[in-house]
Design a protein around this motif. Structure first.
Motif: not given
Length: 190
Positions: A170-190
């Motif tokens: 899961x961590x590797x998949x999340x990292x690849x998504x972020x590397x490709x510019x598609x963050x799997x995590x919600x962006x904080x609006x703060x």
């Protein structure tokens, strides 16, 4: 998008040979040999994944619906479950003892999770087609094979290893998504 659709069709056809047309596959194996047939299927599958990936990246963005930000949390939870299901067969954990087709179950959860967070036409076609493939394949396998008894092989140690592998993947998949510019995590609006 045409490349993506060709990739989806190739993916379905390569898998269908063994499940939906076993006599055809046996005839091919007799004439060509089992190794070359497996090699051709592997090349077709790799080609299908490449076509789906490139076609998806090149597809025009056509919004069908706008998923709310909270669906990313559900997506991430479902992705942990999808990875746990997908890897269960190889690790033979307690989870594998409970799932008849772990990899297909993983694909179903993965595709559904991605349908929740992607509201564009290309995503709906890609993930919807792969979800449909996994459902149809699971039904076909159950019809073909019946319901064989579940084999209990999972141990506590294998289950702990499975949890670690799931989180690492899961961590590797999340990292690849972020590397490709598609963050799997919600962006904080703060």
């Amino acid at each position: 998008m045409a490349l993506m659709i060709v990739g989806i069709l190739l993916f379905w056809m390569a898998h269908a040979l063994k499940i939906h047309a076993p006599a055809k596959r046996i005839a091919l194996a007799r004439s060509m040999g089992d190794g070359p047939v497996k090699g051709l299927v592997a090349v077709a599958l790799l080609g299908s994944v490449a076509l789906m990936s490139v076609g998806y990246q090149q597809a025009d963005f056509t919004s069908v619906w706008s998923p709310p930000d909270w669906t990313r949390h559900i997506n991430n939870l479902l992705m942990i479950i999808a990875i746990a299901c997908f890897t269960a067969g190889g690790i033979k954990s307690k989870l594998a003892d409970k799932i008849r087709h772990p990899q297909l179950a993983g694909v179903k959860v993965w595709a559904f999770a991605h349908l929740l967070v992607n509201g564009d036409l290309a995503s709906i076609i890609l993930f919807g087609a792969l979800l449909a493939w996994a459902v149809i394949t699971m039904i076909a396998l159950n019809k073909r094979d019946g319901k064989p008894p579940m084999v209990r092989q999972g141990t506590i140690l294998r289950t702990l290893a499975h949890v670690v592998v799931t989180l690492l993947v899961f961590g590797a998949v999340a990292w690849v998504h972020m590397y490709l510019g598609v963050s799997p995590f919600p962006v904080s609006s703060a």
